[in-house]
Design a protein around this motif. Structure first.
Motif, PDB file in Angstrom:
ATOM      1  N   ARG A  66     -13.311   5.448  -9.292  1.00  0.00           N
ATOM      2  CA  ARG A  66     -12.468   4.943  -8.210  1.00  0.00           C
ATOM      3  C   ARG A  66     -11.061   4.631  -8.736  1.00  0.00           C
ATOM      4  O   ARG A  66     -10.519   3.558  -8.522  1.00  0.00           O
ATOM      5  N   ALA A 113      -8.055   2.426  -7.111  1.00  0.00           N
ATOM      6  CA  ALA A 113      -7.810   2.742  -5.711  1.00  0.00           C
ATOM      7  C   ALA A 113      -8.062   1.518  -4.848  1.00  0.00           C
ATOM      8  O   ALA A 113      -8.792   0.595  -5.224  1.00  0.00           O
ATOM      9  N   LYS A 116     -10.280   2.177   0.727  1.00  0.00           N
ATOM     10  CA  LYS A 116     -10.341   3.626   0.642  1.00  0.00           C
ATOM     11  C   LYS A 116     -11.528   4.094  -0.182  1.00  0.00           C
ATOM     12  O   LYS A 116     -11.570   5.219  -0.662  1.00  0.00           O
ATOM     13  N   LYS A 147     -13.340   9.909  -8.401  1.00  0.00           N
ATOM     14  CA  LYS A 147     -14.171   9.188  -7.429  1.00  0.00           C
ATOM     15  C   LYS A 147     -15.181   8.269  -8.112  1.00  0.00           C
ATOM     16  O   LYS A 147     -15.450   7.163  -7.647  1.00  0.00           O
ATOM     17  N   SER A 170     -13.135  12.856  -2.649  1.00  0.00           N
ATOM     18  CA  SER A 170     -12.200  13.400  -3.616  1.00  0.00           C
ATOM     19  C   SER A 170     -12.249  14.909  -3.639  1.00  0.00           C
ATOM     20  O   SER A 170     -13.206  15.544  -3.198  1.00  0.00           O
ATOM     21  N   TYR A 225     -13.325   7.483   0.400  1.00  0.00           N
ATOM     22  CA  TYR A 225     -12.498   8.690   0.334  1.00  0.00           C
ATOM     23  C   TYR A 225     -13.271   9.794  -0.369  1.00  0.00           C
ATOM     24  O   TYR A 225     -13.930   9.575  -1.381  1.00  0.00           O
ATOM     25  N   ASN A 282       1.282   5.632  -1.488  1.00  0.00           N
ATOM     26  CA  ASN A 282       0.658   6.841  -2.006  1.00  0.00           C
ATOM     27  C   ASN A 282       1.441   7.306  -3.231  1.00  0.00           C
ATOM     28  O   ASN A 282       2.662   7.491  -3.167  1.00  0.00           O
ATOM     29  N   TYR A 336      -7.758  12.165  -8.213  1.00  0.00           N
ATOM     30  CA  TYR A 336      -8.570  10.983  -7.904  1.00  0.00           C
ATOM     31  C   TYR A 336      -9.932  11.123  -8.575  1.00  0.00           C
ATOM     32  O   TYR A 336     -10.634  12.112  -8.383  1.00  0.00           O
ATOM     33  N   THR A 380       0.851  -1.192   0.000  1.00  0.00           N
ATOM     34  CA  THR A 380       0.000   0.000   0.000  1.00  0.00           C
ATOM     35  C   THR A 380       0.886   1.240   0.000  1.00  0.00           C
ATOM     36  O   THR A 380       1.756   1.384   0.862  1.00  0.00           O
ATOM     37  N   PRO A 385      -6.113   8.955  -2.433  1.00  0.00           N
ATOM     38  CA  PRO A 385      -6.041   7.802  -1.525  1.00  0.00           C
ATOM     39  C   PRO A 385      -4.873   6.890  -1.877  1.00  0.00           C
ATOM     40  O   PRO A 385      -4.259   7.005  -2.949  1.00  0.00           O
ATOM     41  N   ASP A 386      -4.573   5.983  -0.984  1.00  0.00           N
ATOM     42  CA  ASP A 386      -3.508   5.019  -1.219  1.00  0.00           C
ATOM     43  C   ASP A 386      -3.973   3.963  -2.222  1.00  0.00           C
ATOM     44  O   ASP A 386      -5.179   3.736  -2.423  1.00  0.00           O
ATOM     45  N   GLU A 402      -4.740  15.798  -3.238  1.00  0.00           N
ATOM     46  CA  GLU A 402      -4.820  14.753  -2.217  1.00  0.00           C
ATOM     47  C   GLU A 402      -5.500  13.521  -2.812  1.00  0.00           C
ATOM     48  O   GLU A 402      -6.590  13.612  -3.386  1.00  0.00           O
TER      49      GLU A 402
END
Length: 443
Positions: A356, A429, A433, A353, A438, A436, A289, A351, A287, A317-318, A315
């Motif tokens: 994903r 992703a 996560k 969303k 976005s 998360y 980033n 990201y 995992t 997610p991992d 920003e």
């Protein structure tokens, strides 16, 4: 909006359900027409005969004693309109079908009403005297919310659909396993031979797939061994050539520098061959980033003063990745951008969303590539010669494509409207996560 399923499983279940529905409707109509309808006709005929008996000439229906004798003998009561209303006529339901049948039986306008209870009560007003109602109790007829026929048909339908669903699911299970195994082979992984189960056709397909997978793996192993052997054999004479150049006199240093430069290029090409066949499958999935990996790769290039890298990192997610492999993707893309696109590169991350997917993209400020050449750039040994020169072996983007495919991701290339080439890499992703939130500005 598409209502019909696309999968064979969904289409088969839908077909079975439609056939069962048609069968149920036909069965219901047939039972109603051939069994229920004749039964109602028989009941109506019996009631008509009882009404005729009541109105036979000689019966004094206005005499209370005669009505009492009739009730004791047959259970039938005769009421005038007021008495009938007092004894439950208003709680009965008018039936058009029974009334029409009764009109034909009695030879005149008649009316039939039915009151549910224990027992059922039939109220009949014949053509003889419109002020009189004949009440006939029908013992043995019960009131139910859903008829036994309907319950029977529902149970048969549910059992049939459930049986069809189990059958199709069992049929599709080996197909699903075959699909997943095919995806793994496409990404360079070779799973264990699949278990041969299901119908004879599916067993034959599974057996053929296992043989194909075994053959592809053998080809990959042979190619890796051959490439590694060639690379090893090439490095030995290159090393001897390098040592020989060290013995050249000082006035021929320019020859030494040229030979050493060619040797470095050849070593780089050999490394690309090795990287192409290796595929980084031995590295452990972790995992990580993507932003941190980008920062590490950029930091390693800070020593190059003639290169400038602008970062626009959101920003994110991992993700589950092989970190060294992804850093190789970043480094190769940066190397191509600086080699063919100038001294300035912009790296952006974000990201998506809805899909994903975590993505990062690199944009250079070079001349770009002809649109008709972009599609073939990920093929081994392919190069965008016309626009970006012909240096290297043509394996760089093929290596990147393999690594991205290994992560179930996607990579695309397109020309930026304001100039330069943009390489976008999307990676799924991590499931953990999925909640998360976005950045609103992300795609």
């Amino acid at each position: 909006m598409r209502l019909l399923p696309k999968s064979a499983f969904g289409q088969t279940v839908l077909l079975i359900g439609m056939l069962l529905l048609i069968n149920q409707v036909v069965s219901y109509i047939s039972v109603t027409y051939y069994f229920i309808h004749p039964s109602y006709q028989q009941i109506n005929s019996l009631l008509a005969k009882q009404v005729k008996l009541v109105f036979l000439e000689g019966h004094n229906l206005t005499d209370s004693e005669s009505r009492k004798q009739l009730y004791q003998a047959t259970g039938i009561r005769v009421y005038d309109q007021y008495q009938a209303q007092q004894n439950g006529l208003n709680n009965s339901i008018y039936y058009q079908f029974l009334s029409n049948e009764m009109t034909q039986q009695l030879g005149g306008n008649s009316e039939v009403r039915v009151a549910s209870g224990d027992p059922y009560v039939f109220w009949i007003r014949g053509p003889h005297d419109r002020n009189l109602w004949v009440m006939v109790p029908m013992i043995g007829v019960r009131n139910t919310d859903i008829s036994p026929l309907t319950i029977y048909l529902m149970v048969i339908g549910i059992l049939s659909v459930a049986g069809g669903w189990i059958f199709v699911r069992r049929l599709n299970r080996p197909l699903k396993a075959l699909q997943q195994a095919a995806f793994q082979v496409g990404r360079g992984h070779f799973p264990k031979p699949l278990k041969e189960e299901g119908s004879s056709e599916i067993r034959a397909v599974t057996r053929a797939f296992n043989q194909m997978s075994k053959g592809i793996k053998q080809l990959e192993d042979d190619r890796a061994l051959l490439t590694a052997g060639i690379s090893h054999d090439l490095r030995t004479p290159l090393t001897r050539i390098r040592l020989s150049t060290e013995m050249l006199p000082d006035d021929q240093q320019w020859i030494q520098q040229g030979i050493n430069s060619d040797i470095e290029d050849m070593n780089e090409i050999i490394d690309q061959f090795i990287n192409y066949v290796r595929q980084d499958q031995q590295e452990k999935v972790e995992t990580a980033n993507i932003n941190k990996l980008i920062e590490e790769v950029v930091k390693s290039r800070d020593r190059e003063d003639d290169h400038y890298i602008a970062l626009e990192l959101d920003e994110i997610p991992d993700v589950e990745v092989r970190k060294v492999a992804i850093k190789r993707v970043l480094d190769n893309l940066l190397e191509n951008a600086f080699r063919y696109g100038g001294e300035q590169v912009t790296i952006r991350s974000g990201y998506n969303k809805k899909a994903r997917m975590v993505f990062f993209e690199l944009r250079d400020h070079g001349p770009g590539i002809a649109e008709d050449q972009i599609e073939n750039l990920f093929q081994p040994f392919a190069q965008g010669d016309k626009a970006r020169g012909s240096l290297g072996s043509g394996l760089g983007l093929a290596i990147i494509k393999r690594i991205v495919d290994m992560h179930s991701g996607e990579i695309t290339l397109y020309n930026h409207p304001q100039g330069g080439l943009v390489a976008t890499v999307c990676i799924p992703a991590s499931k953990s996560k999925s909640n998360y939130q976005s950045n609103p500005n992300s795609e």
